[in-house]
Write an enzyme that holds these catalytic residues in place. Structure first.
Site, PDB file in Angstrom:
ATOM      1  CB  THR A   1      -1.021  -0.002   1.313  1.00 42.27           C
ATOM      2  OG1 THR A   1      -0.192   0.108   2.328  1.00 42.27           O
ATOM      3  CG2 THR A   1      -1.781  -1.293   1.203  1.00 42.27           C
TER       4      THR A   1
ATOM      5  N   GLY B   1       7.225  10.536 -15.592  1.00 43.88           N
ATOM      6  CA  GLY B   1       6.747   9.631 -14.620  1.00 43.88           C
ATOM      7  C   GLY B   1       7.552   9.614 -13.597  1.00 43.88           C
TER       8      GLY B   1
ATOM      9  CE  LYS C   1      13.467   5.097  -1.060  1.00 40.95           C
ATOM     10  NZ  LYS C   1      13.415   5.658  -2.522  1.00 40.95           N
TER      11      LYS C   1
END
Lengths: 347, 347
Positions: free
Chosen positions: A99, A209, A227
């Site tokens: 998700t 994109g 991260k």
């Protein structure tokens, strides 16, 4: 032949790409990997949910129209997303969580992972939120329930970085790392080297994109910060929170900075880094750094990601590859499942 | 606590560096890796041999004078190298083979590996010869004797490449690879970019210890060819012999070639590469290639090595790091032993 039953939670690009791979490759995985995959449930806030204990048609799922409540069209489907039911009661062995990332509290993904682990289901996820914010709790939960919790795709999509460091570099004494961990900002910096201004470069990234409509999380370093927390905690046993990592993005860089760097044989890169100090403490930063052209990360251009590990026995080892992409990220999930299979086969 | 008994075959720089690591780190490995290492035998054509079932002093071994027959000075030592006795009768669990590479028939290293495997001892080696020439036979022998045969260090010293591909990239569909697999020739090309002529650059590499007195195997591509055979057979299931790989070195390149490339935004690199074709066949080459500056291997300078894997699911993934060095290569042996430990622990 081992068959793993999967519940897919979130059915955007990544889990659709996984369904597509299953449709195309399940037969060849028998021989190549020693297992096959069967989708027994799918749930998605927009698309609804479906449970099919006998196995859903992966190809049909991959081609599902992207319209609200579309899963209601399938036998056993519903326009509403009964996430908890699909996670707990579809009979899945492995819950595949893909998700959206919530950088504030990691919800609802973290709850999805908790439900699955408490139900003694393995979890694989590509979601930075639960890992950056709640990895210790979730790993402990997995251990207590004797299941696996794998998240290779949370950092550089399918490009191996967590397992590379923990498996292949085990024993090398990792002292720190520097990484280019956001493809959008690296693409913007590369485009600025080609002469585009910052705003133009962001627009170009959006057209192609690479960048979201709101590129803030990418260019301000917030994505990289999550991260860095994941890698520092995983590889350096750092126990960092997100707020422990200083964070500065690339918005302050202009074309004259880029040009001056070029003249000096250097390049600006948005770097996420962490270092373990002699006293055992770990400091971590996200910031633009001027790298001389012979630095192993200086040549990483465009949307590519990379991490350089500093090790005690090997010096510097660098891995580079895609940091995003649907199939690339779906491969991370597959590689997590392969890892689970190898552990299960061994135990 | 698991303890593995090692017999070291060949006691040049690499196995000395391993002895040094054991002397310095054995205690910390208990917690970090879950095992310790004990040297029970050493044999070397120049230094002689020694057997000590109760364990030899790793620090003393690491500092042994490099004089003929030096191992005779130790209790249980002899000026003659009784290789077969040390391999078969020192009580070792793991034979650590690090003798010289013989590119013609892989001897005597291949016989050392055979003796060990036939005696149901695990083998770890950094030696290209036995792997490039006899891997299939030796792997089969290991399988039949239910022991491991590991050789990560045969390609890029400790930089993970074989296990990276076989473990972390499993399932990604590796279609081919391109590599910079010889540090000497890459250093020579980098030095030529700085303006040195070929002969001067070779001399500089010799002065710095990167090149041997006879640099032929490095600059003519013969060393790379063995590594291409190893990688192609290992990763692409190619069943290639050395003679199946076309081989051209860098001796034909001059400064005007290098300069013309620079003007075109490109660089000459000595590339070892293999590709799997649609019909399943694999072709492999060693040759200088002109890489545009945005190629992932173009920025690999000096003595660094790198391999780019072309994969079906991930696109291109590249790993770079040291390709030589005593401690770096000794780490490859350690990483092989870690891998054996994990397999043994799991079985």
């Amino acid at each position: 032949m081992t068959e793993y039953k999967l519940a897919l939670v979130g059915f955007g690009g990544v889990n659709r790409a996984l369904a597509q791979l299953i449709a195309e490759r399940n037969e060849s995985w028998k021989k190549e990997l020693g297992f096959t995959l069967k989708i027994v449930g799918v749930t998605d806030l927009f698309l609804g949910c479906v449970i099919g204990c006998e196995g859903l048609d992966a190809g049909q799922l991959a081609n599902l129209p992207a319209v609200k409540g579309a899963l209601a069209q399938l036998p056993g489907g519903d326009a509403e997303a009964f996430n908890e039911a699909v996670i707990k009661h579809s009979g899945a062995d492995i819950v595949v969580e893909a998700t959206f990332t919530n950088p504030v509290d990691g919800e609802p993904a973290t709850s999805f992972c908790r439900w699955a682990l408490e139900g003694s289901k393995h979890v694989v996820t590509t979601n930075k939120g639960p890992i950056a914010l709640h990895a210790a709790e979730l790993k402990d939960l997995a251990r207590r329930n004797n299941v696996a919790f794998e998240y290779e795709g949370s950092v550089m999509s399918g490009t191996p970085v967590i397992r590379l460091a923990k498996q292949s570099l085990a024993g090398s004494s990792i002292l720190g790392f520097e990484g280019i961990l956001n493809g959008t900002s690296n693409f913007v910096l590369s485009s600025m080297e080609d002469g585009l201004g910052f705003a133009e470069a962001v627009s170009k990234a959006q057209e192609l994109g690479y960048a979201e409509a709101d590129p803030t999380a990418d260019v301000e370093g917030h994505d990289v910060r999550l991260k860095v927390v994941i890698l520092a905690n995983e590889l350096l046993d750092a126990k960092l929170n997100v707020s422990d990592v200083s964070c500065k993005g690339i918005c302050g860089l202009n074309l004259s900075d880029i040009e001056r760097a070029r003249q000096d044989g250097a390049r600006w890169k948005l770097i996420g880094a962490a270092t373990r100090h002699a006293d055992g403490s770990v400091s971590a930063h996200v910031e633009p750094r001027l790298l001389s052209n012979d630095h192993p990360l200086a040549g990483i251009c465009g949307a590519t990601n990379a991490v350089s590990f500093t090790t005690g026995l090997l010096g510097t080892v660098t891995v580079s590859g895609p940091g995003a992409g649907r199939t690339e990220t779906a491969f991370a999930l597959l590689s997590d499942i392969i890892n689970i299979h190898q552990s299960v086969a061994h135990n």
